[in-house]
Design an enzyme around this catalytic site. Structure first.
Site, PDB file in Angstrom:
ATOM      1  CG  MET A  14      -2.219  -0.756   1.022  1.00  0.00           C
ATOM      2  SD  MET A  14      -3.142  -0.364  -0.487  1.00  0.00           S
ATOM      3  CE  MET A  14      -3.280   1.407  -0.410  1.00  0.00           C
ATOM      4  CB  VAL A  91       2.138   1.388   9.741  1.00  0.00           C
ATOM      5  CG1 VAL A  91       3.288   2.327   9.394  1.00  0.00           C
ATOM      6  CG2 VAL A  91       1.162   2.073  10.687  1.00  0.00           C
ATOM      7  CB  SER A 120      -9.117   0.183   4.957  1.00  0.00           C
ATOM      8  OG  SER A 120      -8.825  -0.836   5.892  1.00  0.00           O
ATOM      9  CG  HIS A 141      -9.010   4.291   2.390  1.00  0.00           C
ATOM     10  ND1 HIS A 141     -10.239   3.701   2.195  1.00  0.00           N
ATOM     11  CD2 HIS A 141      -8.101   3.284   2.410  1.00  0.00           C
ATOM     12  CE1 HIS A 141     -10.084   2.399   2.107  1.00  0.00           C
ATOM     13  NE2 HIS A 141      -8.791   2.119   2.229  1.00  0.00           N
TER      14      HIS A 141
END
Length: 317
Positions: A14, A91, A120, A141
């Site tokens: 991510m 993280v 999320s 996000h």
């Protein structure tokens, strides 16, 4: 404020993908992970990945060079954030880990730096409690894989300084993403919808209505096929809100409160708003739909050809 220098804390799939996007947009980006060696390995992976994607036509010509040029590996979290205008945290989704990281970031970063979480589901206001200066904190996000999913949720908590929100939206827009402002609540918009669908899907399999394999076929080849182009409100407007009202009555009769007819739908239909055919609907006004229908048919036809070209996803039944 002007955002230029960026730090991304968390260099996995991510965080790494987000870092690639900001680097391609022309920003100097410093990565940071648990230690310098892991950060360097992830930086090398991201550069190699970008080159591979460019060769395969997934990145535009020159974008891999931008990743290599603009992305650097920090020696520590503190070193990475020290001179950043904007810090993106990515993280693991564990509050204790995030809170520890926020304390380290805040102790080392500039007092005017914006700090954003890629969480999320965790409420932004809850995470903000770990920070002394809560006004500079918000949720940004991205979805996985970040280089290819075009939507980003922007979530301000009650204490976020509203002045920073347009600046962050402008920053994200430089990556070519579309942003949507979402109120701070668990799961925000994306995952509340996604998990509601998954919950009902599991219920249907448990009830013996359909197998998991056949349910996935239904989702991706019917209503899911429309979703790259139209959201649920636009789809309902085109189908007719009176039609949806009648369908909800059937669901409510059989499933009870779980599928009770939404009050907002009742009010629209009662007011003569049936969608595109009369009165307008949730998001589409009434009127001539010739261009809309032509776009819809073109979009679905081209997507069908793309799906045929790509074939079945590997390992998916």
């Amino acid at each position: 404020m002007q955002i230029n220098k960026i730090a991304v804390v968390g260099a996995g799939y991510m965080g790494g993908g987000i870092a690639q996007e900001y680097a391609i947009a022309g920003h100097p980006v410093v990565l940071a992970d648990v230690d310098a060696e892991l950060t360097r390995k992830n930086r090398a992976r991201l550069v190699a990945e970008a080159k591979d994607w460019e060769e395969r036509g997934l990145f535009r010509p020159g974008e891999a060079a931008l990743v290599e040029q603009n992305l650097s590996a920090g020696e520590s979290i503190e070193a990475a954030v020290a001179d950043a205008d904007y810090i993106q945290e990515a993280v693991p989704e564990v509050p204790e880990i995030k809170e520890q990281v926020y304390r380290r970031i805040e102790a080392a970063c500039r007092p005017d730096a914006v700090i954003a979480s890629n969480t999320s589901t965790l409420p932004i206001g809850q995470l903000a409690e770990a920070l002394e200066h809560k006004g500079r904190f918000l949720g940004v996000h991205f979805s996985n894989p970040a280089p290819f999913i075009p939507g980003v949720e922007i979530i301000a908590h009650e204490g976020t300084d509203e002045a920073i929100v347009p600046d962050v939206e402008a920053l994200v827009a430089q990556t070519g993403k579309l942003t949507a402002r979402v109120k701070d609540s668990p799961g925000f918009c994306l995952n509340r919808l996604q998990y509601a669908l998954l919950k009902e899907a599991i219920n249907m399999v448990d009830e013996g209505v359909v197998t998991a394999e056949d349910l996935d076929i239904v989702v991706r080849t019917t209503f899911g096929f429309r979703l790259p182009f139209f959201g649920p409100f636009a789809i309902a407007d085109m189908a007719g809100l009176d039609v949806y009202l009648n369908c909800f009555r059937t669901f409510e009769d059989h499933y009870g409160e779980r599928f009770a007819t939404p009050e907002g739908l009742k009010e629209l239909v009662a007011g003569g708003h049936l969608g595109t055919k009369k009165g307008g609907g949730f998001v589409i006004p009434a009127g001539d739909t010739t261009e809309l229908v032509a776009y819809r048919n073109t979009a679905y036809g081209r997507l069908a050809r793309l799906v045929d070209e790509l074939g079945q996803a590997p390992a998916v039944k």
